[in-house]
Design a protein around this motif. Structure first.
Motif, short mmCIF file in Angstrom:
data_model
loop_
_atom_site.label_atom_id
_atom_site.label_comp_id
_atom_site.label_asym_id
_atom_site.label_seq_id
_atom_site.Cartn_x
_atom_site.Cartn_y
_atom_site.Cartn_z
N TYR A 1 0.81 -1.23 0.00
CA TYR A 1 0.00 0.00 0.00
C TYR A 1 0.84 1.29 0.00
CZ TYR A 1 -3.55 -3.45 1.27
OH TYR A 1 -4.36 -4.55 1.29
N GLN A 2 2.17 1.11 -0.05
CA GLN A 2 3.05 2.30 0.03
C GLN A 2 2.73 3.36 -1.03
OE1 GLN A 2 5.59 2.89 2.40
NE2 GLN A 2 4.50 1.18 3.32
N LYS A 3 2.34 2.87 -2.21
CA LYS A 3 2.17 3.82 -3.31
C LYS A 3 1.00 4.77 -3.09
CE LYS A 3 -0.36 0.56 -6.19
NZ LYS A 3 -0.19 -0.44 -7.22
N TYR A 4 0.17 4.49 -2.11
CA TYR A 4 -0.97 5.37 -1.87
C TYR A 4 -0.68 6.46 -0.83
CZ TYR A 4 -3.22 1.59 -4.35
OH TYR A 4 -3.53 0.65 -5.30
N LEU A 5 0.53 6.45 -0.27
CA LEU A 5 0.84 7.43 0.77
C LEU A 5 1.15 8.79 0.15
CD1 LEU A 5 3.07 5.35 3.23
CD2 LEU A 5 0.60 5.56 3.11
N ARG A 6 0.70 9.82 0.83
CA ARG A 6 1.08 11.17 0.43
C ARG A 6 2.49 11.43 0.95
NH1 ARG A 6 -4.12 13.99 0.28
NH2 ARG A 6 -5.14 12.98 -1.48
N LYS A 7 3.13 12.44 0.39
CA LYS A 7 4.51 12.76 0.75
C LYS A 7 4.65 13.04 2.26
CE LYS A 7 8.31 15.20 -1.28
NZ LYS A 7 8.72 16.58 -1.35
N ASN A 8 5.62 12.38 2.88
CA ASN A 8 5.93 12.60 4.30
C ASN A 8 4.76 12.34 5.25
OD1 ASN A 8 8.56 13.39 3.72
ND2 ASN A 8 7.88 15.49 3.30
N GLN A 9 3.84 11.50 4.83
CA GLN A 9 2.69 11.25 5.70
C GLN A 9 3.08 10.43 6.92
OE1 GLN A 9 -0.61 9.61 3.38
NE2 GLN A 9 -2.00 10.42 4.94
N LYS A 10 2.58 10.83 8.07
CA LYS A 10 2.87 10.11 9.31
C LYS A 10 1.55 9.67 9.96
CE LYS A 10 7.48 10.84 9.80
NZ LYS A 10 7.69 10.91 8.35
N PHE A 11 1.62 8.54 10.66
CA PHE A 11 0.42 7.97 11.29
C PHE A 11 0.73 7.57 12.74
CE2 PHE A 11 0.42 7.24 6.77
CZ PHE A 11 -0.89 7.50 6.36
N PRO A 12 1.09 8.54 13.58
CA PRO A 12 1.57 8.18 14.92
C PRO A 12 0.54 7.41 15.76
CG PRO A 12 1.19 10.56 14.72
CD PRO A 12 1.12 9.99 13.34
N HIS A 13 -0.73 7.72 15.61
CA HIS A 13 -1.73 7.05 16.46
C HIS A 13 -1.98 5.62 16.00
CE1 HIS A 13 -2.59 10.78 18.59
NE2 HIS A 13 -2.41 11.36 17.41
N SER A 14 -2.01 5.42 14.69
CA SER A 14 -2.15 4.04 14.17
C SER A 14 -0.96 3.20 14.62
CB SER A 14 -2.23 4.05 12.64
OG SER A 14 -3.28 4.87 12.20
N ASP A 15 0.25 3.79 14.52
CA ASP A 15 1.45 3.06 14.93
C ASP A 15 1.39 2.69 16.41
OD1 ASP A 15 2.57 3.24 12.39
OD2 ASP A 15 3.58 5.13 12.82
#
Ligand SMILES: *Cc1c(COP(=O)(O)O)cnc(C)c1O
Length: 367
Positions: free
Chosen positions: A321-335
């Protein structure tokens, strides 16, 4: 002896309906149980149409397709969910856009979604994860403001209520799953409900090979075969007639867990209050950042015969699913949730002695 995380609660009622379907020889996708199951379901979520389908994943695909979502469109989904949510978007040719979630509800919020909206955005698809309702009103406001469709993935939240109203009643469409470990089951199965009758008609045709309703074997749209069988619907109707009992049992066991975890204020317990009535699909806790090792806790519980389940790997962490990420997107709560969350045995027939056994062992391990 091992206590599993889930086991379907099947009674003699489901069995008798299933045999009735079998004995009638209406074992394929026509028959009385399909209509009855759809009718009772539609009343629960108070929508004009409910269509049974062969699983919860195609329920999402059918909803998106009937709503006209496809190539060139963007659909915002949470990164923290089961893969079926994002996969169904990809099947339509649309581009999934991933949003982070908040820790306390496991769900995405309007605040996290709004910055991701572009001219291509067509829909927002919140998921009510583990039975916790998503904060829908602000997301509905966003949909109004930007002219977007709202589709609820309620696969894990049958019986949950947001501000007193059943989830699945808020969007243009909502989908449910009846996989073997879901709140009610048909073995494999799903349901999609629609706000608009015409869209539902379109979905009905798409479900049945795209065949014209007036002219048999005439197809003017490329459809699918997404139908549920009468045998699945027979089990589903029996399950559905017992939904209050199933939900009450799940609430009772969750309260037992809550009582135990009250002594551990650093551990987050499931969100559940007047505005967010949880159906507790999986009773899920979140440990604190200083907790030494969730893996160790899980292993120790398993040695003592207690199965637990880690939370989903967030979509943004998987290469596919990497190709769907926006530039520099972070997901601290999901992590954070993926690292510190843990789900406990949550099936309706879990016995009091079993919960006592689980909490006794937990008290030894947690200190
Ligand atoms: C179970 C589930 C689905 C659909 O799953 P099926 O196994 O295809 O019925 C979709 N979304 C979420 C969040 C789920 O948990």
């Amino acid at each position: 002896m091992k206590i599993p995380v889930y086991r379907p609660a099947l009674s003699d009622l489901e069995r008798s309906y299933l045999l009735k379907a079998y004995d009638s020889s209406w074992i394929s996708s026509q028959g009385e149980f399909i209509t009855k199951f759809e009718d009772s379901f539609r009343n629960l979520v108070n929508r004009s149409e409910a269509l049974s389908v062969c699983n919860g994943t195609v329920a999402i695909h059918l909803a998106l397709t009937a709503l006209g979502i496809g190539e060139g469109d963007e659909v915002i989904v949470p990164s923290f969910t089961f893969a079926a949510t994002i996969n169904a978007v990809i099947y339509t040719g649309a581009t999934p856009v991933l949003a982070d979630v908040e820790t306390k509800s496991f769900n995405m919020t309007a605040e996290k979604v709004e910055p991701l909206i572009t001219d291509a955005t067509k829909a927002i698809m919140p998921v009510h994860l583990y039975g916790t309702p998503c904060d829908l009103n602000p997301i509905q406001d966003l949909c109004k403001e930007y002219g977007l469709l709202l589709i609820e993935d309620a696969a894990e939240a049958l019986g949950s209520k947001y501000k007193g109203i059943s989830v699945g009643s808020f969007g243009d469409a909502a989908t449910f799953s009846f996989y073997g470990n879901k709140t009610i089951t048909t073995g494999e199965g799903g349901m999609v409900v629609f706000a608009d009758k015409e869209i539902a008609e379109k979905a009905r045709r798409l479900r049945d090979h795209g065949m014209s309703r007036e002219r048999r074997y005439w197809h003017d749209v490329v459809g699918f075969n997404y139908r549920m069988t009468n045998m699945q619907a027979a089990i589903g109707l029996g399950q559905f007639e017992r939904i209050s009992e199933i939900l009450e049992k799940k609430r009772a066991l969750s309260e037992k867990y809550n009582q135990f975890f009250a002594a551990y204020p650093q551990i987050q317990i499931p969100l559940d209050n007047e505005n967010y009535i949880n159906s507790f699909w999986l009773y899920t806790i979140v440990l604190s950042e200083d907790f030494p090792s969730v893996t160790h806790l899980q292993d120790e519980l398993l040695k003592r015969g207690i199965d637990t389940r880690r939370l989903f790997y967030p979509m943004h962490t998987m290469p596919v699913y990497q190709k769907y990420l926006r530039k520099n997107q972070k997901f601290p709560h999901s992590d954070y949730l993926a690292k510190y969350g843990l789900s406990f045995p949550s099936f309706p027939d879990l016995q009091d002695e079993e919960i006592e056994f689980i909490t006794y062992n937990l008290s030894e391990l947690l200190g």
